[in-house]
Design a protein around this motif. Structure first.
Motif, mmCIF file in Angstrom:
data_model
loop_
_atom_site.group_PDB
_atom_site.id
_atom_site.type_symbol
_atom_site.label_atom_id
_atom_site.label_comp_id
_atom_site.label_asym_id
_atom_site.label_seq_id
_atom_site.Cartn_x
_atom_site.Cartn_y
_atom_site.Cartn_z
ATOM 1 N N THR A 100 0.833 -1.201 0.000
ATOM 2 C CA THR A 100 0.000 0.000 0.000
ATOM 3 C C THR A 100 0.866 1.250 0.000
ATOM 4 O O THR A 100 0.591 2.227 -0.712
ATOM 5 N N ALA A 101 1.936 1.198 0.801
ATOM 6 C CA ALA A 101 2.853 2.338 0.863
ATOM 7 C C ALA A 101 3.537 2.573 -0.480
ATOM 8 O O ALA A 101 3.685 3.720 -0.923
ATOM 9 N N ASP A 102 3.951 1.486 -1.127
ATOM 10 C CA ASP A 102 4.606 1.605 -2.439
ATOM 11 C C ASP A 102 3.653 2.214 -3.465
ATOM 12 O O ASP A 102 4.051 3.044 -4.292
ATOM 13 N N ASP A 103 2.382 1.774 -3.389
ATOM 14 C CA ASP A 103 1.386 2.282 -4.327
ATOM 15 C C ASP A 103 1.170 3.782 -4.127
ATOM 16 O O ASP A 103 1.130 4.556 -5.087
ATOM 17 N N LYS A 104 1.069 4.181 -2.858
ATOM 18 C CA LYS A 104 0.866 5.599 -2.560
ATOM 19 C C LYS A 104 2.098 6.414 -2.929
ATOM 20 O O LYS A 104 1.995 7.555 -3.379
ATOM 21 N N PHE A 149 6.842 9.816 2.455
ATOM 22 C CA PHE A 149 7.326 9.547 3.812
ATOM 23 C C PHE A 149 6.179 9.108 4.706
ATOM 24 O O PHE A 149 6.315 8.180 5.502
ATOM 25 N N LYS A 150 5.044 9.781 4.605
ATOM 26 C CA LYS A 150 3.888 9.463 5.440
ATOM 27 C C LYS A 150 3.380 8.055 5.160
ATOM 28 O O LYS A 150 3.030 7.310 6.087
ATOM 29 N N ALA A 151 3.355 7.677 3.894
ATOM 30 C CA ALA A 151 2.873 6.349 3.517
ATOM 31 C C ALA A 151 3.775 5.257 4.078
ATOM 32 O O ALA A 151 3.313 4.245 4.609
ATOM 33 N N GLN A 152 5.093 5.450 3.951
ATOM 34 C CA GLN A 152 6.033 4.448 4.459
ATOM 35 C C GLN A 152 6.020 4.401 5.984
ATOM 36 O O GLN A 152 6.163 3.334 6.584
ATOM 37 N N ASN A 153 5.854 5.572 6.616
ATOM 38 C CA ASN A 153 5.797 5.627 8.068
ATOM 39 C C ASN A 153 4.588 4.851 8.583
ATOM 40 O O ASN A 153 4.672 4.136 9.591
ATOM 41 N N LYS A 154 3.463 4.966 7.879
ATOM 42 C CA LYS A 154 2.253 4.229 8.258
ATOM 43 C C LYS A 154 2.474 2.734 8.107
ATOM 44 O O LYS A 154 2.053 1.942 8.958
#
Length: 215
Positions: free
Chosen positions: A143-147, A160-165
């Motif tokens: 999901t983070a990669d997609d975002k 950064f926010k996506a990977q942090n989540k």
């Protein structure tokens, strides 16, 4: 029995499904051949079990059934790769191992058997907890990669926010897995205490509670 220790990947290779081809989609014919091969191996395994008796026979049947279920799950994961399919493979392995371990416990008696059963359950809990944590982490990273891909050229902060989540979800999943395994290990420790009596049993329980942080 070693010759029966197969899985769907090995079966696919035996069908001339090369390492290079494995990165591609398995054809319907190859998939069907894989299913037929698994069914044939399972039938052969059950036939060998027929010559045994008692718990040895039950254990043999559990091993054959477990190998069949794992092989089927692996074949599905090869035919239609996905994180969920891989998760089902891990679950099938955990359940297969538990079934065999549980059958082997029947050779024991009394508290030794009870401990054996609880240990088998604890091992299954651990394997399933790890499988669940792995899936949650993989899903979160995907999901983070997609975002991140969608955020390229828009704002580095979104990436950064996506990977942090994703990292938060992964950490929570690992924590949940650790708690599940800790509870399972505590159950084993408690069962072992039943082998004692009176003060010895009480001391054993107190030590187990202290070790696993139970009140």
């Amino acid at each position: 029995m070693n010759k029966l220790n197969i899985n769907a990947i090995a079966l696919a290779i035996s069908l001339a499904f090369s390492a290079g081809a494995m990165a591609q989609t398995m054809s319907k014919d190859q998939y069907k051949s894989g299913k037929d091969g698994i069914a044939s191996e399972y039938k052969s395994a059950k036939a060998e079990c027929a010559s045994l008796a008692g718990n040895a026979k039950d254990t043999c049947k559990a091993e054959a059934s477990g190998r069949e279920k794992v092989a089927k799950a692996e074949l599905e994961a090869t035919y239609k790769p996905s994180e969920n399919a891989s998760y089902k493979v891990r679950l099938a392995m955990a359940e297969a191992d538990y079934s065999v371990a549980r059958e082997k416990c029947d050779d024991k008696a009394g508290n030794v058997k009870d401990v054996c059963v609880i240990q088998a359950k604890a091992a299954a809990v651990a394997a399933k907890a790890d499988a669940k944590a792995h899936k949650k982490t993989a899903d979160a990273n995907a999901t983070a990669d997609d975002k991140s891909d969608k955020a390229q050229g828009v704002a580095d902060g979104k990436t950064f926010k996506a990977q942090n989540k994703a990292n938060e979800i992964s950490a929570a999943a690992r924590k949940d897995a650790a708690l599940d395994k800790r509870d399972a290990d505590y159950a084993v420790a408690k069962e072992k205490c039943d082998a004692f009596a009176r003060d010895a049993k009480s001391n054993c329980m107190n030590e187990a509670k202290a070790r696993f942080g139970k009140s």
